[in-house]
Motif scaffolding. Sequence first.
Motif, PDB file in Angstrom:
ATOM      1  N   SER A 174      -3.869  11.448   1.898  1.00  0.00           N
ATOM      2  CA  SER A 174      -5.052  10.580   1.860  1.00  0.00           C
ATOM      3  C   SER A 174      -5.250   9.924   0.493  1.00  0.00           C
ATOM      4  CB  SER A 174      -6.302  11.386   2.218  1.00  0.00           C
ATOM      5  OG  SER A 174      -6.506  12.415   1.253  1.00  0.00           O
ATOM      6  N   ARG A 175      -4.387  10.227  -0.491  1.00  0.00           N
ATOM      7  CA  ARG A 175      -4.533   9.680  -1.840  1.00  0.00           C
ATOM      8  C   ARG A 175      -3.723   8.405  -2.012  1.00  0.00           C
ATOM      9  NH1 ARG A 175      -3.805  13.085  -6.768  1.00  0.00           N
ATOM     10  NH2 ARG A 175      -5.374  11.655  -7.578  1.00  0.00           N
ATOM     11  N   LYS A 176      -4.419   7.321  -2.216  1.00  0.00           N
ATOM     12  CA  LYS A 176      -3.791   6.017  -2.408  1.00  0.00           C
ATOM     13  C   LYS A 176      -3.272   5.894  -3.843  1.00  0.00           C
ATOM     14  CE  LYS A 176      -5.027   1.113  -1.914  1.00  0.00           C
ATOM     15  NZ  LYS A 176      -3.769   0.659  -1.424  1.00  0.00           N
ATOM     16  N   SER A 189       0.639   5.537  -0.303  1.00  0.00           N
ATOM     17  CA  SER A 189      -0.264   6.688  -0.352  1.00  0.00           C
ATOM     18  C   SER A 189       0.487   7.970  -0.046  1.00  0.00           C
ATOM     19  CB  SER A 189      -1.441   6.502   0.602  1.00  0.00           C
ATOM     20  OG  SER A 189      -0.999   6.231   1.899  1.00  0.00           O
ATOM     21  N   ARG A 203       3.595   7.261   2.402  1.00  0.00           N
ATOM     22  CA  ARG A 203       3.449   6.235   3.438  1.00  0.00           C
ATOM     23  C   ARG A 203       3.372   4.907   2.696  1.00  0.00           C
ATOM     24  NH1 ARG A 203      -1.143   7.569   5.352  1.00  0.00           N
ATOM     25  NH2 ARG A 203      -2.394   5.815   4.674  1.00  0.00           N
ATOM     26  N   GLU A 227       2.957   0.763   3.195  1.00  0.00           N
ATOM     27  CA  GLU A 227       2.609  -0.345   4.078  1.00  0.00           C
ATOM     28  C   GLU A 227       2.879  -1.648   3.352  1.00  0.00           C
ATOM     29  OE1 GLU A 227      -1.458   0.592   4.817  1.00  0.00           O
ATOM     30  OE2 GLU A 227      -0.964   2.170   6.261  1.00  0.00           O
ATOM     31  N   GLY A 261       0.836  -1.189   0.000  1.00  0.00           N
ATOM     32  CA  GLY A 261       0.000   0.000   0.000  1.00  0.00           C
ATOM     33  C   GLY A 261       0.871   1.238   0.000  1.00  0.00           C
ATOM     34  N   THR A 319      -2.770   3.966  -7.022  1.00  0.00           N
ATOM     35  CA  THR A 319      -3.291   2.827  -7.767  1.00  0.00           C
ATOM     36  C   THR A 319      -2.692   2.897  -9.160  1.00  0.00           C
ATOM     37  OG1 THR A 319      -5.264   4.074  -8.411  1.00  0.00           O
ATOM     38  CG2 THR A 319      -5.457   2.653  -6.465  1.00  0.00           C
TER      39      THR A 319
END
Length: 177
Positions: free
Chosen positions: A33-35, A30, A52, A54, A28, A37
């Motif tokens: 708050s924008r992931k 990001s 960030r 994960e 993951g 993809t």
Amino acid sequence: MSRERDPLVVGRVIGDVIDPFVRTTTLGVSYGSRKVTNGREFKPSQVVNQPRVEVGGHDLRSLYTLVMVDPDAPSPSEPNLREYLQWLVTDIPGTTGATFGQEVISYESPRPTLGIHRFVFVLFLQLGRQTVYTPGWRQNFNTRDFAELYNLGSPVAAVYFDCQRESGSGGRRMYPM
């Protein structure tokens, strides 16, 4: 997912940066708050600070290496610096994130000047702690050669985003969507 519809194939990440692989770990990424993809567009102002990250995995004993590259440097039509190494983090314990790893090459925020660039995050499972070292340069980095040199094997996860100059000028996408 069929190869024809896999966004990593469509976006030519598989081919330009990595070979086909089987995803075995979650990744993951990001920015705020924008992931991230596959193929999502970010502006340079949105990716100034390191993201960030994960990492999944089975337990804390599993260690991972995260590579972030720009395969379109300096421009998608003439990527003669391919791949440009934006960030390298090693020794990331499974089920944690990049902040728990060893930053080997500091994060350099994407600043494409010409065209739409792909910024690719590739995650590898390491064989052991402190088994991956600092490359000598950022430009003309090769993810495949790097993985082979450090016995990382095939990627366990990958994701990418698109980014272009804020003004929007600088050319068109040079690969299919």
